[in-house]
Design a protein around this motif. Structure first.
Motif, PDB file in Angstrom:
ATOM      1  N   PHE A  96     -51.836  74.902 -47.151  1.00  0.00           N
ATOM      2  CA  PHE A  96     -52.095  76.226 -46.587  1.00  0.00           C
ATOM      3  C   PHE A  96     -50.806  77.040 -46.653  1.00  0.00           C
ATOM      4  CE2 PHE A  96     -55.066  73.316 -44.754  1.00  0.00           C
ATOM      5  CZ  PHE A  96     -56.237  74.028 -44.531  1.00  0.00           C
ATOM      6  N   VAL A  97     -50.918  78.294 -47.100  1.00  0.00           N
ATOM      7  CA  VAL A  97     -49.763  79.184 -47.193  1.00  0.00           C
ATOM      8  C   VAL A  97     -49.976  80.354 -46.243  1.00  0.00           C
ATOM      9  CG1 VAL A  97     -48.334  80.599 -48.719  1.00  0.00           C
ATOM     10  CG2 VAL A  97     -49.435  78.540 -49.613  1.00  0.00           C
ATOM     11  N   ALA A  98     -48.928  80.673 -45.466  1.00  0.00           N
ATOM     12  CA  ALA A  98     -48.965  81.807 -44.541  1.00  0.00           C
ATOM     13  C   ALA A  98     -48.211  82.973 -45.171  1.00  0.00           C
ATOM     14  CB  ALA A  98     -48.311  81.420 -43.218  1.00  0.00           C
ATOM     15  N   TYR A  99     -48.881  84.119 -45.215  1.00  0.00           N
ATOM     16  CA  TYR A  99     -48.294  85.336 -45.760  1.00  0.00           C
ATOM     17  C   TYR A  99     -48.118  86.354 -44.647  1.00  0.00           C
ATOM     18  CZ  TYR A  99     -49.786  83.405 -50.228  1.00  0.00           C
ATOM     19  OH  TYR A  99     -49.980  82.586 -51.318  1.00  0.00           O
ATOM     20  N   ASP A 100     -47.001  87.044 -44.666  1.00  0.00           N
ATOM     21  CA  ASP A 100     -46.731  88.137 -43.743  1.00  0.00           C
ATOM     22  C   ASP A 100     -46.539  89.389 -44.590  1.00  0.00           C
ATOM     23  OD1 ASP A 100     -45.637  90.053 -41.991  1.00  0.00           O
ATOM     24  OD2 ASP A 100     -44.628  88.522 -40.804  1.00  0.00           O
ATOM     25  N   ARG A 101     -47.518  90.253 -44.546  1.00  0.00           N
ATOM     26  CA  ARG A 101     -47.510  91.494 -45.330  1.00  0.00           C
ATOM     27  C   ARG A 101     -47.214  91.225 -46.804  1.00  0.00           C
ATOM     28  NH1 ARG A 101     -43.242  94.104 -41.902  1.00  0.00           N
ATOM     29  NH2 ARG A 101     -42.902  91.925 -41.519  1.00  0.00           N
ATOM     30  N   GLY A 102     -47.821  90.165 -47.340  1.00  0.00           N
ATOM     31  CA  GLY A 102     -47.718  89.837 -48.760  1.00  0.00           C
ATOM     32  C   GLY A 102     -46.622  88.862 -49.121  1.00  0.00           C
ATOM     33  N   ALA A 103     -45.668  88.651 -48.233  1.00  0.00           N
ATOM     34  CA  ALA A 103     -44.565  87.714 -48.504  1.00  0.00           C
ATOM     35  C   ALA A 103     -44.898  86.335 -47.939  1.00  0.00           C
ATOM     36  CB  ALA A 103     -43.267  88.223 -47.881  1.00  0.00           C
ATOM     37  N   ILE A 104     -44.471  85.298 -48.631  1.00  0.00           N
ATOM     38  CA  ILE A 104     -44.658  83.943 -48.103  1.00  0.00           C
ATOM     39  C   ILE A 104     -43.765  83.785 -46.876  1.00  0.00           C
ATOM     40  CG2 ILE A 104     -44.358  81.476 -48.526  1.00  0.00           C
ATOM     41  CD1 ILE A 104     -44.948  82.071 -51.498  1.00  0.00           C
ATOM     42  N   ALA A 105     -44.403  83.494 -45.745  1.00  0.00           N
ATOM     43  CA  ALA A 105     -43.673  83.328 -44.491  1.00  0.00           C
ATOM     44  C   ALA A 105     -43.540  81.864 -44.100  1.00  0.00           C
ATOM     45  CB  ALA A 105     -44.372  84.090 -43.373  1.00  0.00           C
ATOM     46  N   GLY A 106     -44.457  81.022 -44.583  1.00  0.00           N
ATOM     47  CA  GLY A 106     -44.422  79.611 -44.237  1.00  0.00           C
ATOM     48  C   GLY A 106     -45.573  78.883 -44.885  1.00  0.00           C
ATOM     49  N   TYR A 107     -45.642  77.597 -44.589  1.00  0.00           N
ATOM     50  CA  TYR A 107     -46.756  76.799 -45.114  1.00  0.00           C
ATOM     51  C   TYR A 107     -46.878  75.511 -44.341  1.00  0.00           C
ATOM     52  CZ  TYR A 107     -44.700  72.872 -47.844  1.00  0.00           C
ATOM     53  OH  TYR A 107     -44.106  71.692 -48.251  1.00  0.00           O
ATOM     54  N   PHE A 108     -48.019  74.836 -44.574  1.00  0.00           N
ATOM     55  CA  PHE A 108     -48.172  73.485 -44.055  1.00  0.00           C
ATOM     56  C   PHE A 108     -49.085  72.708 -44.982  1.00  0.00           C
ATOM     57  CE2 PHE A 108     -51.319  76.026 -41.696  1.00  0.00           C
ATOM     58  CZ  PHE A 108     -52.488  75.273 -41.801  1.00  0.00           C
ATOM     59  N   GLU A 109     -48.887  71.397 -44.959  1.00  0.00           N
ATOM     60  CA  GLU A 109     -49.714  70.479 -45.727  1.00  0.00           C
ATOM     61  C   GLU A 109     -50.331  69.487 -44.758  1.00  0.00           C
ATOM     62  OE1 GLU A 109     -47.800  68.545 -49.063  1.00  0.00           O
ATOM     63  OE2 GLU A 109     -46.551  70.303 -49.452  1.00  0.00           O
ATOM     64  N   LEU A 110     -51.606  69.187 -44.980  1.00  0.00           N
ATOM     65  CA  LEU A 110     -52.311  68.162 -44.214  1.00  0.00           C
ATOM     66  C   LEU A 110     -52.637  67.018 -45.167  1.00  0.00           C
ATOM     67  CD1 LEU A 110     -54.869  70.395 -42.261  1.00  0.00           C
ATOM     68  CD2 LEU A 110     -52.575  69.676 -41.541  1.00  0.00           C
ATOM     69  N   TYR A 111     -52.512  65.792 -44.660  1.00  0.00           N
ATOM     70  CA  TYR A 111     -52.766  64.617 -45.491  1.00  0.00           C
ATOM     71  C   TYR A 111     -53.529  63.593 -44.677  1.00  0.00           C
ATOM     72  CZ  TYR A 111     -51.741  60.856 -48.824  1.00  0.00           C
ATOM     73  OH  TYR A 111     -51.834  59.831 -49.747  1.00  0.00           O
ATOM     74  N   ARG A 112     -54.666  63.137 -45.222  1.00  0.00           N
ATOM     75  CA  ARG A 112     -55.539  62.208 -44.496  1.00  0.00           C
ATOM     76  C   ARG A 112     -56.052  61.129 -45.456  1.00  0.00           C
ATOM     77  NH1 ARG A 112     -61.094  64.046 -41.654  1.00  0.00           N
ATOM     78  NH2 ARG A 112     -61.787  63.736 -43.768  1.00  0.00           N
ATOM     79  N   PRO A 113     -55.200  60.192 -45.849  1.00  0.00           N
ATOM     80  CA  PRO A 113     -55.621  59.186 -46.830  1.00  0.00           C
ATOM     81  C   PRO A 113     -56.640  58.188 -46.307  1.00  0.00           C
ATOM     82  CG  PRO A 113     -53.413  58.703 -46.054  1.00  0.00           C
ATOM     83  CD  PRO A 113     -53.795  60.038 -45.476  1.00  0.00           C
ATOM     84  N   ILE A 167     -49.760  66.076 -40.307  1.00  0.00           N
ATOM     85  CA  ILE A 167     -49.184  67.358 -40.714  1.00  0.00           C
ATOM     86  C   ILE A 167     -47.935  66.953 -41.483  1.00  0.00           C
ATOM     87  CG2 ILE A 167     -48.198  69.553 -39.984  1.00  0.00           C
ATOM     88  CD1 ILE A 167     -50.011  69.429 -37.509  1.00  0.00           C
ATOM     89  N   LEU A 168     -48.115  66.866 -42.777  1.00  0.00           N
ATOM     90  CA  LEU A 168     -47.119  66.276 -43.669  1.00  0.00           C
ATOM     91  C   LEU A 168     -45.871  67.138 -43.768  1.00  0.00           C
ATOM     92  CD1 LEU A 168     -46.763  63.855 -45.609  1.00  0.00           C
ATOM     93  CD2 LEU A 168     -47.817  65.259 -47.382  1.00  0.00           C
ATOM     94  N   TYR A 169     -46.072  68.431 -43.981  1.00  0.00           N
ATOM     95  CA  TYR A 169     -44.970  69.395 -44.001  1.00  0.00           C
ATOM     96  C   TYR A 169     -45.430  70.627 -43.248  1.00  0.00           C
ATOM     97  CZ  TYR A 169     -43.035  66.327 -47.444  1.00  0.00           C
ATOM     98  OH  TYR A 169     -42.550  65.215 -48.064  1.00  0.00           O
ATOM     99  N   PHE A 170     -44.495  71.220 -42.525  1.00  0.00           N
ATOM    100  CA  PHE A 170     -44.767  72.429 -41.765  1.00  0.00           C
ATOM    101  C   PHE A 170     -43.457  73.183 -41.656  1.00  0.00           C
ATOM    102  CE2 PHE A 170     -44.415  74.794 -37.853  1.00  0.00           C
ATOM    103  CZ  PHE A 170     -45.563  75.570 -37.878  1.00  0.00           C
ATOM    104  N   GLY A 171     -43.483  74.468 -41.926  1.00  0.00           N
ATOM    105  CA  GLY A 171     -42.256  75.224 -41.738  1.00  0.00           C
ATOM    106  C   GLY A 171     -42.393  76.680 -42.108  1.00  0.00           C
ATOM    107  N   LEU A 172     -41.370  77.415 -41.722  1.00  0.00           N
ATOM    108  CA  LEU A 172     -41.270  78.835 -42.013  1.00  0.00           C
ATOM    109  C   LEU A 172     -40.125  79.079 -42.982  1.00  0.00           C
ATOM    110  CD1 LEU A 172     -41.578  80.258 -38.383  1.00  0.00           C
ATOM    111  CD2 LEU A 172     -43.330  80.353 -40.163  1.00  0.00           C
TER     112      LEU A 172
END
Length: 165
Positions: free
Chosen positions: A75-92, A99-104
């Motif tokens: 998942f990618v978070a955009y703030d007025r068109g710019a990449i502001a952050g993201y997170f990855e979910l992993y469920r093997p 929540i594998l990676y999360f950050g701004l």
């Protein structure tokens, strides 16, 4: 060589989630078509400030296979068109979502976006049919407010270790 503290946190009940609203400026989009190079880019963009380099040195084919598997979501978070952050979910295993990676992105830290984006990540994890537990790990090298944010959202520490950094 120094040491770091690694904390493992979990949430076993969706009712434990103390959600914060997603800021109105953020638009979060799931990358429904896996793109390994996008994940590499996001990992470098967000992780550069926090010494994320393990994946860049590791087996790229294994990393690609994980990202392209049905057990992985980005998942990618955009703030007025710019990449502001993201997170990855992993469920093997089909029930435990990491929540594998999360950050701004560095320029968006301190703008009050982290709690809402984390809440969105937690919501997405619990909405993934079959989820019984959401977990993550963080360390003392992460942003100073990271551990507190996770705990304020309802995660509890279930393990801690000291490791070289």
């Amino acid at each position: 060589m120094g040491e770091q503290v690694i904390w493992y946190l979990e949430m076993r009940d969706p009712d434990a989630h103390r959600a914060r609203a997603l800021p109105k400026t953020l638009n979060v989009v799931e990358c429904e078509i896996p793109q390994f190079e996008l994940n590499r880019f996001l990992y470098r963009l967000i992780g550069a400030s926090w010494q994320w380099d393990e994946k860049l040195k590791g087996d790229q084919d294994a990393w690609r296979a994980m990202i392209e598997s049905d057990a992985h979501r980005t998942f990618v978070a955009y703030d007025r068109g710019a990449i502001a952050g993201y997170f990855e979910l992993y469920r093997p295993d089909g029930i435990n979502v990491e929540i594998l990676y999360f950050g701004l992105v560095a320029e968006f830290i301190g703008r009050g976006l982290g709690a809402g984006l984390l809440s969105h990540a937690i919501d997405q994890a619990w909405r993934w049919a079959g989820t019984e537990r959401v977990w993550l790990h963080t360390c003392s090298l992460d942003h100073p407010a990271a551990l507190e944010n996770y705990q304020k959202r309802g995660f509890t520490i279930y393990d801690e270790e000291i490791a070289p950094c």
